[in-house]
Design an enzyme around this catalytic site. Structure first.
Site, PDB file in Angstrom:
ATOM      1  N   ASP A   1      32.712  -1.095  53.094  1.00 17.89           N
ATOM      2  CA  ASP A   1      33.634  -0.177  52.433  1.00 17.89           C
ATOM      3  C   ASP A   1      35.092  -0.593  52.582  1.00 17.89           C
ATOM      4  O   ASP A   1      35.436  -1.476  53.370  1.00 17.89           O
ATOM      5  CB  ASP A   1      33.430   1.264  52.952  1.00 17.89           C
TER       6      ASP A   1
ATOM      7  N   HIS B   1      26.757  10.008  58.395  1.00 22.45           N
ATOM      8  CA  HIS B   1      27.140   9.135  57.285  1.00 22.45           C
ATOM      9  C   HIS B   1      26.927   7.670  57.645  1.00 22.45           C
ATOM     10  O   HIS B   1      27.025   7.267  58.807  1.00 22.45           O
ATOM     11  CB  HIS B   1      28.564   9.426  56.774  1.00 22.45           C
TER      12      HIS B   1
END
Ligand code: F6R
Length: 241
Positions: free
Chosen positions: A71, A142
């Protein structure tokens, strides 16, 4: 089908880092042009240190290794001190012999972010997928920036960061207000396509997440639970009791 994960309990953060680094080391020794999926955050810092030490001791070469990070923030210059591009260069890339062109992070500065997401998955497919993916886990389960509620079939996409994630990540910025509101993240399905996955988690804060994962219940409310369907996952964890 629920598969059996491999669980390795360790006593210290350093032990976690060593065990994880060994798996990456063996992967690169077995396949010098390995495609590695990498993560940022506090969990992998020790593992990256260990890989740098092994490289400096002449035990591993990154000459033909390719990397894809999970990410990156949207709207932050990649050279900003808080970007994941900078994190990766400071913690690993600057100290090993990886080629710049073999380093891949999602481009959070792209004008057409939707096109960048598609292109990122395509770039991973073009090198025949990730051989070994490293993951940390958020306290809410997450993985990448895939927050609870993310569809399991998501590919690389733009996400709005939750308040709790922005608060947690504020330590890397001068001020919480500076934490970007959005990020590009590999999706849960992009992560699941990796041939092998190693998840590392250390410390009491991660206890609830580890317990949930151990319970074996698969739900989109707990993104990491989808890993229970992957055929080759190792969880290295400790300090959670
Ligand atoms: C980082 C990432 C995140 C972290 C997770 C745990 O690239 O994708 O999912 O792995 O937030 O972060 P730490 O390791 O800082 O506890």
């Amino acid at each position: 089908m629920i598969r059996k994960m491999k669980w390795i309990e360790v006593n210290t953060y350093d032990e976690m880092s060593e065990v994880a680094a060994k798996i990456f080391l063996e992967q690169i020794q077995k396949k010098p042009n390995s495609v590695l999926g990498l993560a940022t955050g506090g969990s992998p810092v020790g593992m990256y240190k260990e890989l740098v030490a092994r490289h400096q001791a002449g035990q591993v070469s990154f000459k033909d290794v390719q990397t894809f990070n999970l990410d990156e923030y949207v709207g932050l210059k990649r050279t900003s001190p808080a970007s994941y591009w900078t994190f990766m260069h400071n913690n690993l890339f600057n100290d090993v012999n990886i080629k710049q062109e073999n380093i891949h992070l999602p481009n959070g500065e792209a004008e057409d972010l939707a096109a960048e997401c598609k292109a990122y998955d395509a770039r991973i497919d073009a090198v025949e997928g990730i051989d070994l993916q490293l993951l940390g886990i958020g306290v809410n389960g997450h993985i990448g920036f895939n927050e609870p509620g993310t569809p399991f079939d998501s590919m690389t996409n733009i996400v709005e960061l939750t308040t709790s994630t922005r608060t947690e990540n504020a330590i890397y910025f001068d001020d919480e207000a500076e934490v970007p509101t959005h990020a590009i993240t590999m999706g849960i399905q992009s992560i699941m396509k990796a041939k092998e996955i190693v998840l590392i988690a250390f410390g009491e804060k991660k206890l609830a997440a580890i317990q949930k994962l151990k319970s074996g219940h698969i739900t989109e409310d707990f993104p990491a639970s989808q890993l229970l369907k992957h055929p080759n996952v190792t969880i290295i964890y400790g300090g959670t009791n």
